[in-house]
Write a protein that holds these residues in place. Structure first.
Motif, PDB file in Angstrom:
ATOM      1  N   ASP A   1       0.674  -1.182  -0.055  1.00 19.01           N
ATOM      2  CA  ASP A   1      -0.188   0.162   0.076  1.00 19.01           C
ATOM      3  C   ASP A   1       0.977   1.286  -0.083  1.00 19.01           C
ATOM      4  O   ASP A   1       1.665   1.574   1.094  1.00 19.01           O
ATOM      5  CB  ASP A   1      -0.758  -0.144   1.296  1.00 19.01           C
TER       6      ASP A   1
ATOM      7  N   TYR B   1      -3.294  -4.534   4.332  1.00 21.47           N
ATOM      8  CA  TYR B   1      -2.534  -3.646   3.220  1.00 21.47           C
ATOM      9  C   TYR B   1      -1.277  -3.573   4.009  1.00 21.47           C
ATOM     10  O   TYR B   1      -1.103  -3.003   5.102  1.00 21.47           O
ATOM     11  CB  TYR B   1      -3.314  -2.492   3.572  1.00 21.47           C
TER      12      TYR B   1
ATOM     13  N   LYS C   1       1.789  -1.267   4.596  1.00 21.25           N
ATOM     14  CA  LYS C   1       2.372  -0.029   4.169  1.00 21.25           C
ATOM     15  C   LYS C   1       3.401   0.169   3.933  1.00 21.25           C
ATOM     16  O   LYS C   1       4.572  -0.399   4.491  1.00 21.25           O
ATOM     17  CB  LYS C   1       1.762   1.055   5.755  1.00 21.25           C
TER      18      LYS C   1
ATOM     19  N   THR D   1       5.778   3.587   2.908  1.00 20.55           N
ATOM     20  CA  THR D   1       6.021   4.900   3.091  1.00 20.55           C
ATOM     21  C   THR D   1       7.542   5.352   3.187  1.00 20.55           C
ATOM     22  O   THR D   1       8.452   4.317   3.060  1.00 20.55           O
ATOM     23  CB  THR D   1       5.289   5.225   4.416  1.00 20.55           C
TER      24      THR D   1
ATOM     25  N   GLY E   1      -2.598   4.109   1.211  1.00 19.74           N
ATOM     26  CA  GLY E   1      -1.445   4.647   1.536  1.00 19.74           C
ATOM     27  C   GLY E   1      -0.803   5.744   0.657  1.00 19.74           C
ATOM     28  O   GLY E   1       0.246   6.401   0.741  1.00 19.74           O
TER      29      GLY E   1
END
Length: 459
Positions: free
Chosen positions: A183, A213, A215, A217, A431
């Motif tokens: 995500d 999901y 993440k 980032t 995200g």
């Protein structure tokens, strides 16, 4: 003057003036016309019409009702078309949908033309081919991309593209499996899961129930913290990632393979952008020891050779991969392929063979290099404007952060004020909120003009 003629206004710019003389890739000079295509669009939503003359007694597939609005890219096309109607004099540039723009190299098209012409002769005609793909092409894919990792010709299934194979794999797994996905990620993984009935309803800001999901980032380097990820049957993983452009390291993929082994999961690894990797990061999941026991790989010629319209890809399912009852996964996938597919076009497969010739590989490298130089232009533009920019090094996508802003709002503002189409990050999952993806697939003159407009907007 018609709208199409107005859109055909010529744009020419000097790429060397933009980048200076000291650039990494060889530049090509262009005098480019903005696309003069009829911008038809479709919205992939099965919605009932207001007036129904007749209704059958067949119930609608309830899973279709779970899907949110339109599939991302047709929705962008719809908004682009509406914008063009509102601003008929605008010169709209698309850096949104990841569709290639540069001509297919002649060494490849000439091979397809030769095969097409042969079909008009008794000696050269062929009808149905092997559903798994032509033997020579399967062997060439294996020797070109997997020669050092133990993947063989009969592990490879040639197809009409990675996107189609993603859906065929979902049919293979069925409705009873659970899945995890990066995500943000390419929306076809999630939407095909919804259609198959693997999920619960969508919750705004959270995504679909029953999907894990993972993440990805800037803070975790766009690789999920696997210690927080719940066990699922299937893990979809794309590297280099669409949309973030992040490519996983060898250590990260080693951890992912071990995670799958520990949990008895199957990884579906999407390597459609592997040829864009310019450092020592793995180009295939099968470079990781033990991956053949837990992974499937899908890939494509689309973004290497400009085959987005030709349609040709492949899926690798090793003999070592088995279901929980010991049955080989490849045997069931073979049954799916034979039931649902009559094989890739023989003309497209002739093009695939030409792609993998020495001359074809060189030509594809030049096409990839051209798009990577576009990426460099876009990265330098947004970086100079003070944005936090990710991706671009090993992928044809630039992931631009607009903190605290709704990504569809940013998309709309850019389109309204610059007449440039981008892609809102939230379309790739929860995200992706606060980000916009800018594609490097475009004619050089158009990319330069789009970047000039970005500078005007955000100066």
């Amino acid at each position: 003057m018609s709208l199409i003629n107005q859109l055909s206004t010529s744009i020419s710019s000097s790429s060397s003036a933009f980048l200076g003389q000291d650039h990494h890739f060889k530049m090509r000079s262009y005098h480019v016309m903005l696309p003069a295509k009829n911008s038809g669009f479709c919205k992939c939503v099965a919605a009932p019409s207001e007036k129904t003359a007749h209704k059958t007694k067949v119930s609608r597939n309830a899973n279709m009702g779970k899907l949110q609005a339109g599939y991302l890219f047709p929705e962008i096309a719809r908004r682009r078309a509406a914008h063009m109607l509102k601003y008929p004099d605008a010169q709209v540039i698309s850096l949104g949908v990841g569709d290639t723009t540069e001509p297919i190299p002649e060494v490849i098209t000439s091979a397809m033309a030769k095969r097409a012409h042969a079909l008009s002769t008794v000696e050269g005609y062929s009808g149905y081919g092997a559903e798994q793909g032509e033997k020579l092409l399967r062997a060439k894919i294996a020797s070109t991309y997997y020669s050092n990792v133990g993947i063989e010709e009969d592990d490879i299934f040639v197809s009409d593209g990675a996107k189609s194979d993603i859906s065929r794999l979902q049919v293979l797994f069925g409705s009873g499996v659970t899945m995890a996905v990066q995500d943000p990620s390419y929306p076809a993984y999630v939407d095909s899961s919804v259609i198959m009935g693997q999920t619960r309803l969508y919750q705004e800001g959270f995504g679909y129930g029953k999907i894990e999901y993972m993440k990805c980032t800037p803070e975790n380097g766009f690789f999920p913290d696997l210690s927080t990820v719940s066990r699922t049957d299937v893990i979809f993983f794309c590297s280099p990632n669409n949309p973030t452009g992040a490519a996983a390291t060898r250590d990260q993929l080693t951890r992912l393979v071990q995670f799958a082994k520990d949990n008895g999961s199957i990884i579906v690894y999407d390597s459609a952008y592997a040829m864009y990797i310019s450092d020592d990061k793995p180009r295939s999941i099968f470079e990781i020891p033990g991956a053949k026991e837990v992974a499937i790989e899908v890939s494509s010629f689309s973004k290497y050779a400009g085959f987005t319209g030709v349609r040709l890809g492949w899926t690798v399912i090793p003999k070592e991969l088995h279901f929980s009852d010991g049955f080989p996964v490849a045997k069931d996938f073979n049954r799916i392929v034979c039931t649902c597919f009559n094989g890739a076009s023989n003309i497209a497969q002739a093009g695939g063979l030409a792609c993998l010739s020495p001359e074809g590989l060189q030509a594809m490298q030049e096409v990839v290099g051209f798009y990577k130089e576009n990426t460099k232009i876009i990265v330098e533009t947004f970086t100079s404007l003070g944005f936090n920019v990710y991706g671009g090094e090993n992928a044809p996508y630039v992931w631009v952060h607009f903190p605290g802003q709704n990504s569809w709002d940013v998309f709309s503002e850019i389109l309204a004020k610059t007449h440039v189409v981008t892609t809102p990050g939230s379309g790739f999952g929860p995200g992706g909120e606060g980000f916009v993806r800018v594609s490097a697939f475009g004619h050089r003159a158009n990319v330069l003009e789009a970047c000039r407009r970005f500078k005007e907007l955000y100066k």
